[in-house]
Design a protein around this motif. Structure first.
Motif, PDB file in Angstrom:
ATOM      1  N   LEU A  90       0.807  -1.221   0.000  1.00 43.93           N
ATOM      2  CA  LEU A  90       0.000   0.000   0.000  1.00 43.93           C
ATOM      3  C   LEU A  90       0.840   1.270   0.000  1.00 43.93           C
ATOM      4  N   ARG A  91       2.006   1.230   0.632  1.00 47.62           N
ATOM      5  CA  ARG A  91       2.775   2.448   0.862  1.00 47.62           C
ATOM      6  C   ARG A  91       3.006   3.265  -0.415  1.00 47.62           C
ATOM      7  N   PRO A  92       3.559   2.694  -1.477  1.00 45.76           N
ATOM      8  CA  PRO A  92       3.823   3.535  -2.661  1.00 45.76           C
ATOM      9  C   PRO A  92       2.542   4.000  -3.362  1.00 45.76           C
ATOM     10  N   THR A  93       1.442   3.239  -3.241  1.00 41.84           N
ATOM     11  CA  THR A  93       0.217   3.634  -3.936  1.00 41.84           C
ATOM     12  C   THR A  93      -0.483   4.787  -3.229  1.00 41.84           C
ATOM     13  N   LEU A  94      -0.199   4.986  -1.914  1.00 40.55           N
ATOM     14  CA  LEU A  94      -0.820   6.072  -1.156  1.00 40.55           C
ATOM     15  C   LEU A  94       0.110   7.266  -0.965  1.00 40.55           C
ATOM     16  N   ASP A  95       1.294   7.203  -1.542  1.00 45.32           N
ATOM     17  CA  ASP A  95       2.278   8.284  -1.371  1.00 45.32           C
ATOM     18  C   ASP A  95       2.314   9.143  -2.637  1.00 45.32           C
ATOM     19  N   PRO A  96       1.830  10.396  -2.558  1.00 49.85           N
ATOM     20  CA  PRO A  96       1.814  11.243  -3.757  1.00 49.85           C
ATOM     21  C   PRO A  96       3.190  11.474  -4.357  1.00 49.85           C
ATOM     22  N   ALA A  97       4.258  11.316  -3.565  1.00 48.52           N
ATOM     23  CA  ALA A  97       5.604  11.530  -4.086  1.00 48.52           C
ATOM     24  C   ALA A  97       6.147  10.310  -4.817  1.00 48.52           C
ATOM     25  N   SER A  98       5.422   9.183  -4.718  1.00 47.05           N
ATOM     26  CA  SER A  98       5.912   7.950  -5.337  1.00 47.05           C
ATOM     27  C   SER A  98       5.499   7.883  -6.799  1.00 47.05           C
ATOM     28  N   PRO A  99       6.362   7.364  -7.658  1.00 44.10           N
ATOM     29  CA  PRO A  99       5.969   7.174  -9.067  1.00 44.10           C
ATOM     30  C   PRO A  99       4.844   6.158  -9.225  1.00 44.10           C
ATOM     31  N   MET A 100       4.565   5.363  -8.166  1.00 45.55           N
ATOM     32  CA  MET A 100       3.500   4.371  -8.200  1.00 45.55           C
ATOM     33  C   MET A 100       2.203   4.897  -7.570  1.00 45.55           C
ATOM     34  N   PHE A 101       2.167   6.206  -7.258  1.00 49.94           N
ATOM     35  CA  PHE A 101       0.976   6.794  -6.648  1.00 49.94           C
ATOM     36  C   PHE A 101      -0.232   6.555  -7.540  1.00 49.94           C
ATOM     37  N   PHE A 102      -1.268   5.958  -6.944  1.00 53.37           N
ATOM     38  CA  PHE A 102      -2.414   5.527  -7.742  1.00 53.37           C
ATOM     39  C   PHE A 102      -3.424   6.646  -7.969  1.00 53.37           C
ATOM     40  N   GLY A 103      -3.578   7.515  -6.984  1.00 49.41           N
ATOM     41  CA  GLY A 103      -4.537   8.608  -7.118  1.00 49.41           C
ATOM     42  C   GLY A 103      -5.213   8.907  -5.792  1.00 49.41           C
ATOM     43  N   HIS A 104      -6.178   9.817  -5.831  1.00 47.18           N
ATOM     44  CA  HIS A 104      -6.914  10.218  -4.637  1.00 47.18           C
ATOM     45  C   HIS A 104      -8.207   9.404  -4.539  1.00 47.18           C
ATOM     46  N   TRP A 105      -8.566   9.046  -3.288  1.00 48.25           N
ATOM     47  CA  TRP A 105      -9.667   8.117  -3.057  1.00 48.25           C
ATOM     48  C   TRP A 105     -10.860   8.789  -2.393  1.00 48.25           C
ATOM     49  N   ARG A 106     -12.029   8.257  -2.686  1.00 47.10           N
ATOM     50  CA  ARG A 106     -13.236   8.511  -1.915  1.00 47.10           C
ATOM     51  C   ARG A 106     -13.955   7.172  -1.750  1.00 47.10           C
ATOM     52  N   HIS A 107     -14.752   7.060  -0.672  1.00 47.59           N
ATOM     53  CA  HIS A 107     -15.421   5.793  -0.401  1.00 47.59           C
ATOM     54  C   HIS A 107     -16.877   6.016  -0.008  1.00 47.59           C
ATOM     55  N   LEU A 108     -17.696   5.010  -0.288  1.00 44.94           N
ATOM     56  CA  LEU A 108     -19.068   4.957   0.190  1.00 44.94           C
ATOM     57  C   LEU A 108     -19.266   3.643   0.944  1.00 44.94           C
ATOM     58  N   PRO A 109     -19.968   3.662   2.081  1.00 42.18           N
ATOM     59  CA  PRO A 109     -20.185   2.417   2.835  1.00 42.18           C
ATOM     60  C   PRO A 109     -21.172   1.508   2.126  1.00 42.18           C
ATOM     61  N   ALA A 110     -21.030   0.208   2.346  1.00 41.48           N
ATOM     62  CA  ALA A 110     -21.925  -0.782   1.739  1.00 41.48           C
ATOM     63  C   ALA A 110     -21.981  -1.990   2.665  1.00 41.48           C
ATOM     64  N   ARG A 111     -22.836  -2.944   2.292  1.00 44.83           N
ATOM     65  CA  ARG A 111     -22.938  -4.211   3.015  1.00 44.83           C
ATOM     66  C   ARG A 111     -22.907  -5.342   2.001  1.00 44.83           C
ATOM     67  N   ALA A 112     -22.096  -6.370   2.281  1.00 47.66           N
ATOM     68  CA  ALA A 112     -21.992  -7.516   1.382  1.00 47.66           C
ATOM     69  C   ALA A 112     -21.839  -8.783   2.200  1.00 47.66           C
ATOM     70  N   ASN A 113     -22.646  -9.793   1.889  1.00 42.35           N
ATOM     71  CA  ASN A 113     -22.551 -11.091   2.541  1.00 42.35           C
ATOM     72  C   ASN A 113     -22.596 -10.984   4.062  1.00 42.35           C
ATOM     73  N   GLY A 114     -23.390 -10.049   4.562  1.00 38.37           N
ATOM     74  CA  GLY A 114     -23.502  -9.885   6.000  1.00 38.37           C
ATOM     75  C   GLY A 114     -22.363  -9.113   6.625  1.00 38.37           C
ATOM     76  N   ARG A 115     -21.443  -8.615   5.836  1.00 36.32           N
ATOM     77  CA  ARG A 115     -20.269  -7.893   6.342  1.00 36.32           C
ATOM     78  C   ARG A 115     -20.302  -6.427   5.916  1.00 36.32           C
ATOM     79  N   LEU A 116     -19.556  -5.624   6.661  1.00 39.83           N
ATOM     80  CA  LEU A 116     -19.354  -4.242   6.251  1.00 39.83           C
ATOM     81  C   LEU A 116     -18.429  -4.206   5.036  1.00 39.83           C
ATOM     82  N   ALA A 117     -18.663  -3.248   4.173  1.00 40.56           N
ATOM     83  CA  ALA A 117     -17.856  -3.120   2.959  1.00 40.56           C
ATOM     84  C   ALA A 117     -17.694  -1.649   2.626  1.00 40.56           C
TER      85      ALA A 117
END
Length: 450
Positions: free
Chosen positions: A374-401
């Motif tokens: 995860l480290r390089p994908t969450l580091d804006p200074a890394s060449p492997m930086f994936f981008g900025h994230w947003r999330h929405l809560p959900a439920r799947a198979n009885g679990r939080l998602a």
């Protein structure tokens, strides 16, 4: 956002007084039952009844207050979707009938037609395609859940439900009514699933190391490339069916679904019919074309194999209503990703956390290995930086998602990227993350773009 009024009558909901768990949608048991009857009406409700109910819902729409309008439109959307499914089954059944007529070598009857009612125990043979589709729609959800247990795939379950109803339409003359329509449909669905599994010949494998990637020191987990999540919103809630809710959620837990996939298809079918659906040995044998002795033998072989694939302690995999602490962890998990807060993300993970990404080959066992990934994908200074994230809560198979959306560098749109289904340990740390591809977001009520 949860409405603060009853989804049926529009009256204010009673105060929760500090209670935790899922919020109620209804102000009373009467409104709850009324809503349930609307969604899952009796089998006698034909397509005319569905259309009349749709017209009633349109007339009852009120523009204010907004919460009442939202509840009404949500109910209307559900009814339209149901009617659309009925229409699709009727359309396909009609096409099947036309194709069969074209293939017949005697399109014109060579004997005098019979007079009087047709001697069928259920009356199925006398139903039009549309009425037949309306009748089978009452069983759609449980047949879909059954196909999902058999295959472990939401997409395949959707297709197999359609195949089940078409097979039922073709075989309706042979239904003698000795068993109920529900049992008859389960038999057809089970055999449709077995035919599908014979064609695909799927077998679980083990994840293999990827050169240059730190997967951790744990054993590679089982790799089930076809495994997909199931939306909690499509499961019966405890308010609607208290006993069915506990059974359905426990037997739709991802750990249980993955364990089922290790059973040979016929053993899997016997175990589901006997131990999940509660059919008798004789009913199971009849459904699968086996002797009672053969069905019992298959069950005796399936049970220990399933136990060996499940966690040792039942509490480690059975599904209960998420706690307030777990909901707080989910919120922190989403916030940490959005703020690129690597430290908080690490704190939320159990030391022996496991991550898999079906159908992709990536897997990690242990917090250190997952953190390294995860480290390089969450580091804006890394060449492997994936981008900025947003999330929405959900439920799947009885679990939080959490439905994750990413805005790649140089773009301004958040696009659906991954659905993370979480499992927690006794200390409310994340002990397992199963990350699924985003094409099923609409089934979870999640948009594909933000």
């Amino acid at each position: 956002m949860v409405a603060d009024v009853c989804a049926v009558c529009g009256k204010p909901l009673p105060a929760r007084a500090g209670r935790t768990g899922r919020s109620s949608l209804y102000c009373s048991a009467a409104c709850r039952q009324k809503a349930y009857r609307r969604r899952h009406g009796p089998e006698e409700t034909g397509v005319e009844g569905l259309i009349e109910d749709l017209a009633r819902q349109v007339k009852e729409l009120a523009p204010t207050p907004p919460s009442v309008l939202y509840s009404g439109v949500s109910e209307l959307s559900s009814s339209v979707a149901r009617l659309r499914r009925v229409a699709r089954v009727a359309r396909d059944a009609a096409k099947t009938a036309r194709d069969t007529a074209k293939e017949s070598v005697t399109p014109v009857p060579v004997t005098e037609p019979e007079t009087g009612p047709r001697p069928t125990g259920s009356g199925f043979a006398a139903l039009t395609e549309t009425d037949f589709a309306a009748l089978t729609e009452a069983h759609r959800r449980e047949i879909q859940v059954h196909c999902y247990r058999m295959t472990g795939s939401y997409d395949d379950a959707e297709d197999l439900v359609q195949e089940t109803f078409l097979r039922a339409w073709r075989a309706r003359d042979g239904f003698e009514g000795r068993a109920g329509a529900r049992t008859w449909l389960y038999r057809i669905a089970t055999n449709a699933c077995l035919d599908f599994q014979r064609r695909t010949a799927r077998r679980p494998q083990r994840y293999e190391p990827i050169p240059g990637m730190n997967h951790g020191t744990g054993e590679p987990p089982a790799r089930i490339t076809w495994l997909q999540p199931y939306p909690d919103d499509e499961l019966p809630s405890a308010e609607e069916q208290p006993e069915a809710a506990a059974l359905s959620r426990e037997t739709l837990e991802l750990v249980f679904l993955a364990a089922l996939q290790h059973l040979p298809p016929r053993q899997r079918a016997v175990l589901i019919l006997r131990d999940v659906l509660g059919l008798t040995a004789a009913e199971t044998a009849e459904a699968l074309g086996l002797t009672v002795a053969s069905a019992n033998s298959a069950l005796q072989r399936a049970r220990p194999t399933l136990r060996d694939r499940l966690p040792r302690h039942r509490a480690d995999w059975t599904t209960t209503e998420p706690t307030r602490a777990q909901r707080a962890v989910l919120q922190r998990y989403m916030t940490a990703a959005e703020q690129l807060d690597f430290g908080t993300m690490t704190e939320l993970l159990s030391e022996d956390v496991t991550l898999t990404m079906p159908p992709n080959p990536f897997w990690f066992t242990g917090r250190d290995a997952l953190v390294d990934f995860l480290r390089p994908t969450l580091d804006p200074a890394s060449p492997m930086f994936f981008g900025h994230w947003r999330h929405l809560p959900a439920r799947a198979n009885g679990r939080l998602a959490a439905g994750g959306y990413v805005r790649r560098p140089g773009t301004n749109v958040y696009r659906a990227q991954v659905l993370d289904v979480l499992r927690f340990d006794a200390d409310d740390r994340i002990v397992e993350v199963t990350s699924f591809e985003p094409h099923l977001f609409p089934a979870f009520g999640l948009p594909l773009r933000l």
